[in-house]
Structures are given as structure tokens and as C-alpha cells.
Write a protein that holds these residues in place. Structure first.
Motif, mmCIF file in Angstrom:
data_model
loop_
_atom_site.group_PDB
_atom_site.id
_atom_site.type_symbol
_atom_site.label_atom_id
_atom_site.label_comp_id
_atom_site.label_asym_id
_atom_site.label_seq_id
_atom_site.Cartn_x
_atom_site.Cartn_y
_atom_site.Cartn_z
ATOM 1 N N GLY A 1 18.580 5.393 -4.252
ATOM 2 C CA GLY A 1 18.988 4.779 -2.988
ATOM 3 C C GLY A 1 17.784 4.408 -2.139
ATOM 4 O O GLY A 1 17.735 3.317 -1.558
ATOM 5 N N PHE A 2 16.809 5.314 -2.070
ATOM 6 C CA PHE A 2 15.590 5.038 -1.307
ATOM 7 C C PHE A 2 14.847 3.847 -1.912
ATOM 8 O O PHE A 2 14.390 2.963 -1.188
ATOM 9 N N ALA A 3 14.740 3.819 -3.230
ATOM 10 C CA ALA A 3 14.039 2.719 -3.903
ATOM 11 C C ALA A 3 14.724 1.390 -3.617
ATOM 12 O O ALA A 3 14.059 0.385 -3.341
ATOM 13 N N THR A 4 16.048 1.376 -3.643
ATOM 14 C CA THR A 4 16.797 0.151 -3.360
ATOM 15 C C THR A 4 16.553 -0.305 -1.927
ATOM 16 O O THR A 4 16.352 -1.485 -1.661
ATOM 17 N N TYR A 5 16.550 0.651 -1.004
ATOM 18 C CA TYR A 5 16.292 0.334 0.398
ATOM 19 C C TYR A 5 14.902 -0.292 0.568
ATOM 20 O O TYR A 5 14.739 -1.310 1.245
ATOM 21 N N ARG B 1 0.803 -1.227 0.000
ATOM 22 C CA ARG B 1 0.000 0.000 0.000
ATOM 23 C C ARG B 1 0.835 1.276 0.000
ATOM 24 O O ARG B 1 0.414 2.281 -0.582
ATOM 25 N N PHE B 2 1.987 1.239 0.660
ATOM 26 C CA PHE B 2 2.737 2.485 0.844
ATOM 27 C C PHE B 2 4.173 2.419 0.315
ATOM 28 O O PHE B 2 4.586 3.282 -0.447
ATOM 29 N N ASN B 3 4.925 1.431 0.771
ATOM 30 C CA ASN B 3 6.373 1.437 0.554
ATOM 31 C C ASN B 3 6.775 1.377 -0.916
ATOM 32 O O ASN B 3 7.534 2.229 -1.380
ATOM 33 N N ILE B 4 6.306 0.376 -1.628
ATOM 34 C CA ILE B 4 6.730 0.257 -3.026
ATOM 35 C C ILE B 4 6.157 1.388 -3.885
ATOM 36 O O ILE B 4 6.886 1.931 -4.713
ATOM 37 N N PRO B 5 4.906 1.791 -3.707
ATOM 38 C CA PRO B 5 4.463 2.978 -4.469
ATOM 39 C C PRO B 5 5.337 4.213 -4.194
ATOM 40 O O PRO B 5 5.640 4.976 -5.111
ATOM 41 N N GLN B 6 5.776 4.382 -2.941
ATOM 42 C CA GLN B 6 6.677 5.497 -2.635
ATOM 43 C C GLN B 6 8.030 5.308 -3.320
ATOM 44 O O GLN B 6 8.639 6.273 -3.779
ATOM 45 N N ALA B 7 8.499 4.071 -3.383
ATOM 46 C CA ALA B 7 9.781 3.801 -4.054
ATOM 47 C C ALA B 7 9.685 4.104 -5.548
ATOM 48 O O ALA B 7 10.624 4.660 -6.133
ATOM 49 N N ILE B 8 8.574 3.761 -6.164
ATOM 50 C CA ILE B 8 8.383 4.048 -7.591
ATOM 51 C C ILE B 8 8.372 5.558 -7.817
ATOM 52 O O ILE B 8 9.006 6.059 -8.748
ATOM 53 N N ALA C 1 9.827 7.740 -5.897
ATOM 54 C CA ALA C 1 11.193 8.197 -5.617
ATOM 55 C C ALA C 1 12.089 7.997 -6.838
ATOM 56 O O ALA C 1 12.933 8.846 -7.147
ATOM 57 N N MET C 2 11.898 6.890 -7.539
ATOM 58 C CA MET C 2 12.707 6.649 -8.741
ATOM 59 C C MET C 2 12.440 7.707 -9.797
ATOM 60 O O MET C 2 13.350 8.129 -10.500
#
Length: 183
Positions: A125-129, A109-116, A118-119
Motif C-alpha cells: 500500500g505504501f509503495a502504491t501511494y 532520492r528518498f521516496n521511491i527507494p523507500q517504496a522499494i 517497503a515492498m
């Protein structure tokens, strides 16, 4: 004479475009080949990226596409786990599955959409984390399933899905890392 040259130039332009388009598609295929060769699961990388339409044409869009594949797979796995919870008759398995759902839910719901997102801003770096954390959540889910001692078909399916999530995360991280170095 001007009219006749105007009439004959569009076919040349069309021919030029017809010759150019396959080379553009080829360059996208070459990029996918090149990037996937550097990942730990080349076949999985190619199987994830080749069917996409339009085909990602640069390393940044490939990385974003790979993270989107991870998100789709984790979303599907979460839905599968939630359906297993509804039909479970084993309290230990149900607890383990509920723990898995709790681990997957915030990542989906949150983390991977935020990583996308961020990319898109170049924050690789954030996306990798985040993708590394998603891999850890799948691993924690698997440990819970294993510790519950469930040995039925559904636990095997969750095990397979967790492994696929981990492999997809490894591929996504491998695709993103060169972007962190400016390649």
C-alpha cells in the motif's frame, strides 16, 4: 556395478537440467506476459521487465523490478532536467525546469527507494501511494513547463519524459495492486 551407474547418472542429470531450465525461463516469461497483460501499457511493461537479468520469477520481484525501472527513469529525467537548467537562456523556462528538479529530487532520492524497501517488507500500500505521488510530481512538472510557454526541443523532450514517468508509474501500480489483495 555401483561405479558404472555413478558414471551413467550424471549425463541423465545433465539432460534433466537442460530440459528443466527452458521451462523455468518459460514460466518467468509466462508470468511477465500474465502480469503485463493486466497493466494499462502492456508493451511498456514487457519492454521494461524482459531485458532484466536475472529475470524476476515471482509477482513480488516483478513489482520491485518495475519500481526500480521507475526510479531509474526518474533519475535519468532529473539529470536531463538539471543539464537543461545549466544551458537555459530563457528565464521562464529555467524557472519551470528548476521547479521540475525540485519536484523530482525528493522522489528520486528518498521516496521511491523507500517504496522499494517497503515492498521487500510486504508494505505494498505504501509503495502504491509513493508511486502515485511520483506520477503527480511528473504531472506538476509538466504543468510548470506548459505554463512557462516553452516550446523548444528541450521542453518537448521533458514533456515526453514526464509522460513516460507517468506511464511507468501506472504500470508499476498495476503490477503491485494484486499483491495488496494477496494474489
Amino acid at each position: 556395478m555401483k561405479n558404472s551407474s555413478a558414471v551413467t547418472s550424471p549425463p541423465y542429470l545433465s539432460l534433466f537440467l537442460l530440459l528443466l531450465l527452458p521451462s523455468l525461463a518459460q514460466s518467468s516469461d509466462d508470468l511477465i506476459d500474465k502480469i503485463c497483460q493486466s497493466t494499462p501499457f502492456c508493451d511498456l511493461c514487457e519492454a521494461s521487465l524482459r531485458p532484466l537479468s536475472p529475470s524476476p520469477s515471482d509477482p513480488k520481484s516483478l513489482a520491485s523490478a518495475m519500481a526500480t525501472v521507475v526510479l531509474g527513469n526518474m533519475t535519468d529525467t532529473l539529470g536531463y532536467i538539471q543539464s537543461l537548467i545549466k544551458h537555459s537562456h530563457d528565464p521562464a523556462a529555467e524557472r519551470a525546469l528548476a521547479q521540475c528538479a525540485e519536484l523530482y529530487r525528493p522522489v528520486v532520492r528518498f521516496n521511491i527507494p523507500q517504496a522499494i524497501d517497503a515492498m521487500r517488507r510486504g508494505e505494498f500500500g505504501f509503495a502504491t501511494y509513493v508511486l502515485g505521488d511520483a506520477e503527480k510530481q511528473a504531472d506538476s512538472c509538466q504543468k510548470g513547463i506548459t505554463n512557462a510557454g516553452a516550446d523548444d526541443e528541450s521542453s518537448v523532450a521533458v514533456t515526453d519524459r514526464n509522460q513516460l514517468v507517468k506511464n511507468l508509474c501506472d504500470v508499476a501500480i498495476s503490477v503491485i495492486k494484486p499483491l495488496m489483495k494477496g494474489h
